[in-house]
Design a protein around this motif. Sequence first.
Motif, PDB file in Angstrom:
ATOM      1  N   ARG B 188      30.948  37.619  31.319  1.00  0.00           N
ATOM      2  CA  ARG B 188      31.235  36.307  31.904  1.00  0.00           C
ATOM      3  C   ARG B 188      30.102  35.836  32.792  1.00  0.00           C
ATOM      4  N   ARG B 189      29.322  36.785  33.264  1.00  0.00           N
ATOM      5  CA  ARG B 189      28.204  36.333  34.076  1.00  0.00           C
ATOM      6  C   ARG B 189      27.210  35.559  33.231  1.00  0.00           C
ATOM      7  N   ARG B 190      27.145  35.902  31.947  1.00  0.00           N
ATOM      8  CA  ARG B 190      26.199  35.229  31.058  1.00  0.00           C
ATOM      9  C   ARG B 190      26.765  33.952  30.475  1.00  0.00           C
ATOM     10  N   ALA B 191      28.062  33.976  30.139  1.00  0.00           N
ATOM     11  CA  ALA B 191      28.657  32.782  29.505  1.00  0.00           C
ATOM     12  C   ALA B 191      29.921  32.423  30.257  1.00  0.00           C
ATOM     13  N   ARG B 192      29.834  31.408  31.073  1.00  0.00           N
ATOM     14  CA  ARG B 192      30.930  31.114  31.971  1.00  0.00           C
ATOM     15  C   ARG B 192      32.028  30.317  31.267  1.00  0.00           C
ATOM     16  N   LYS B 193      32.939  31.009  30.603  1.00  0.00           N
ATOM     17  CA  LYS B 193      34.019  30.302  29.916  1.00  0.00           C
ATOM     18  C   LYS B 193      35.265  30.309  30.789  1.00  0.00           C
ATOM     19  N   ALA B 194      36.172  29.411  30.468  1.00  0.00           N
ATOM     20  CA  ALA B 194      37.497  29.482  31.073  1.00  0.00           C
ATOM     21  C   ALA B 194      38.271  30.540  30.296  1.00  0.00           C
ATOM     22  N   VAL B 195      38.828  31.495  31.029  1.00  0.00           N
ATOM     23  CA  VAL B 195      39.550  32.574  30.352  1.00  0.00           C
ATOM     24  C   VAL B 195      40.966  32.650  30.888  1.00  0.00           C
ATOM     25  N   VAL B 196      41.944  32.695  30.003  1.00  0.00           N
ATOM     26  CA  VAL B 196      43.312  32.994  30.422  1.00  0.00           C
ATOM     27  C   VAL B 196      43.644  34.371  29.861  1.00  0.00           C
ATOM     28  N   PHE B 197      44.033  35.254  30.767  1.00  0.00           N
ATOM     29  CA  PHE B 197      44.136  36.674  30.431  1.00  0.00           C
ATOM     30  C   PHE B 197      45.545  37.135  30.744  1.00  0.00           C
ATOM     31  N   VAL B 198      46.275  37.558  29.727  1.00  0.00           N
ATOM     32  CA  VAL B 198      47.636  38.049  29.949  1.00  0.00           C
ATOM     33  C   VAL B 198      47.578  39.557  30.124  1.00  0.00           C
ATOM     34  N   THR B 199      48.234  40.056  31.160  1.00  0.00           N
ATOM     35  CA  THR B 199      48.210  41.496  31.360  1.00  0.00           C
ATOM     36  C   THR B 199      49.478  41.983  32.045  1.00  0.00           C
ATOM     37  N   HIS B 200      49.687  43.281  31.944  1.00  0.00           N
ATOM     38  CA  HIS B 200      50.768  43.940  32.669  1.00  0.00           C
ATOM     39  C   HIS B 200      50.212  44.622  33.909  1.00  0.00           C
ATOM     40  N   SER B 201      48.914  44.828  33.895  1.00  0.00           N
ATOM     41  CA  SER B 201      48.320  45.735  34.869  1.00  0.00           C
ATOM     42  C   SER B 201      47.856  44.990  36.118  1.00  0.00           C
ATOM     43  N   LEU B 202      48.365  45.381  37.251  1.00  0.00           N
ATOM     44  CA  LEU B 202      47.968  44.765  38.528  1.00  0.00           C
ATOM     45  C   LEU B 202      46.484  45.001  38.763  1.00  0.00           C
ATOM     46  N   GLN B 203      46.069  46.226  38.460  1.00  0.00           N
ATOM     47  CA  GLN B 203      44.682  46.627  38.649  1.00  0.00           C
ATOM     48  C   GLN B 203      43.747  45.685  37.918  1.00  0.00           C
TER      49      GLN B 203
END
Lengths: 248, 264, 247
Positions: B188-203
């Motif tokens: 992401r540092r190279r290509a700044r996209k909008a990302v929506v990330f689904v996860t279970h993990s708090l970490q």
Amino acid sequence: MTVLAWRLGILVGFFAVWEAVAAPLNPLFYIRPSSLPGALLGMWRVPDLPPLGEHVWLTLQEIAGAYVLAVAAGLWLGFLLGLRRTVGRIYEPLLAALYAVPSVVWYPSLMLFFGLGSASKIAFGVLLGFFPIVLSVLAGIRQVPATLVTVAQSMGARPFTVFRKVMLPAMASTMVGGLRAGLALSVVGVLVGEILGSRAGIGYVINYAYGLMMTREYAVLALLAAAAVLALDTAGALVEARVKRWAG
Amino acid sequence: MTAPGAAIRIRNVSHHFGEEGDPQRVVALRDATLEVARGELLCLIGPSGCGKSTLLNIAGGLVAPSEGTVEIGETRVRGPLPREVAYVFQESALFPWSTVAENVKLGMLFQGVPEAEREARAESALEAVGLAEFAQHFPDQLSGGMRQRAALARALSLQTEILLMDEPFGALDEQTRLLMGEWLVGIRRRARKAVVFVTHSLQEAIALSDRIVVMTARPGRIKDVLDVTLPFPRDLNAPEVTELRAKLWEQVREESLKAMGTLP
Amino acid sequence: MGRLAVLACQAATLAALVLAWHVAVRTGLADPLFVPAPDAVATVLATTAREALPRLGDTLLKALCGYALAVGLGVAGGLLLGSRRLVHAVAMPYVVAAYGVPKILVLPWIALILGLGTGTAVLTATLFAVFPILLMVAAGVRDVDPTLVTAAVSVGATRGQVSRKVLLPAVLPSVLAGMRVGIVFAMLGVLLAEMFAGTRGMGFLMQRMAMAFKASELFAATLIVSILSIVVVLSLEHLNQRLSRWR
């Protein structure tokens, strides 16, 4: 190594027992395997038997015709029932019911309608052969992983592209199994048709020999036909293995 | 596509499966309103069945919402937008009969990108995920983590502004998961996209996101939005992180218990 | 689409087919010598049924005999084939080959030795039905999860107990599946034998009707046999579902 030895043993044992049992009995009824090679050599010269080459060629043509039609009908029906959910829900049970009927009951009607010529044999071969093809298409469609379709759609693939690039490759191994079974059944259909009533073809010659009590000749023909069918099926198995390896 | 700040605008989206009167009807989402800013990484977190995946699919146009609207850029979303949105799923969904390189080029093929450009983009995408040497391998020859990297490369090659990821690292073991998270941050540092990330993990949510959206148990609503302003790379042992994790867990725990059928 | 709607569509399609059939014959599109009109078939239905019923009974009886033999041989053989590695490795190619060969080729020889009657029909039925049963049972045995067997042995099960308490229930679905397929094959075998070399039975009757150009009667007979087969198979399905409920 022992496996091979056992297999050979079974084969040898089978012929030995057959020979032993048949030897003291009437050779006309109880065909002795040892008499067969002689019959094979003599067959080409026997004037009573119709010329084999023509009959073999006719049967092959009938098989080819039946199989091509069976594949066309099977694929068309399979995709129609599989891709159109509502159509499938209505007609699949009807197809399943049809499958429950022993196929040979249709043959007298086919003979009545098409006559004793090649048409009835081809029709029967199509009837038998298209079932496994339809079933394999339906099964194949069902096991295409939904995520692959979703991913392709999300990347902009249009329905036909999805069909060509996702569904067909995913279905390939299941379909090829059905195509192979369809070939085997088309062959059976043509042969049964010829034996039950025809004026030409391998089945006719078999019947002819049998009718004239030329039992050794009948046995040779039957064994040759069996060997040919097995060879064809082995070729089919090789193709199937190839496709399965590619499809991953 | 030059909307002031927002890549995705979700307004009053509700969604149900099954019709009125159907005993198996499920209300997956109720009145969700959310904006994803351009270039931000937003995490959707919540208990099982809270509708996070549904919301993701609606955001990307794979599913039409029962109520409400979604806008990407200035356009109302009415179907998949392959040029704006790329997906990575939990199952890598690579075609087993094609090589890694062919898989990466597939999306571009569907969109009519000319061959030379396809090759170039695929090459750079594979480089970005570190799979350049495995271009000619088949998916079943790769490990789970590598397959997900290939799926990521495929998504990157489409050069979309938005990347939607549905528990992409969920099937991986913990070590691989952590490494993949670091990887994603690096990319992401190279290509700044909008990302929506689904996860279970708090970490994972804390390590990766700019904002975390907590969803309630079914029917899913947006319970809370937490900002994460820590600089990258994030030290997961820092006190701010611990504090944030506690706060996040408090929210998520409450909803998870509700989803399981017992209240605290 | 609701269940009722589906049934309605199916009925409508069948009705439409009968109508098209009727029109085809009335307009001369189909020669009534070869294709009887639906009402002609309906008229002879009763008489054909009366003639057919005893023969059907005969056919069914022979089929059931052959079927019983096939089930016995097939299940026993399948269990043996599936459980003994050596037997499987040695015999499998032969079994598959025998399955692949069109069994009609052997029929003339059977008829030669056993004559034109019941013996031929029963043996043919057995021959046709035994292979699918054998192969399905063998596959079922090989598919049994080995961890189940290990678990049983680890809590002290003897060989016999493992066979009865683990293998048999695990193999049962395959056995039932094979049996379902087998009945159709058995009927197929009997009908084929009757058409080729029989003097009683449904197959012989139908063959004779075809030769005598009795189109209406043949159609009626075909219809009767088809419906009977469908009923038999559906009942077996129902029975199978009933039996499986305890699982």
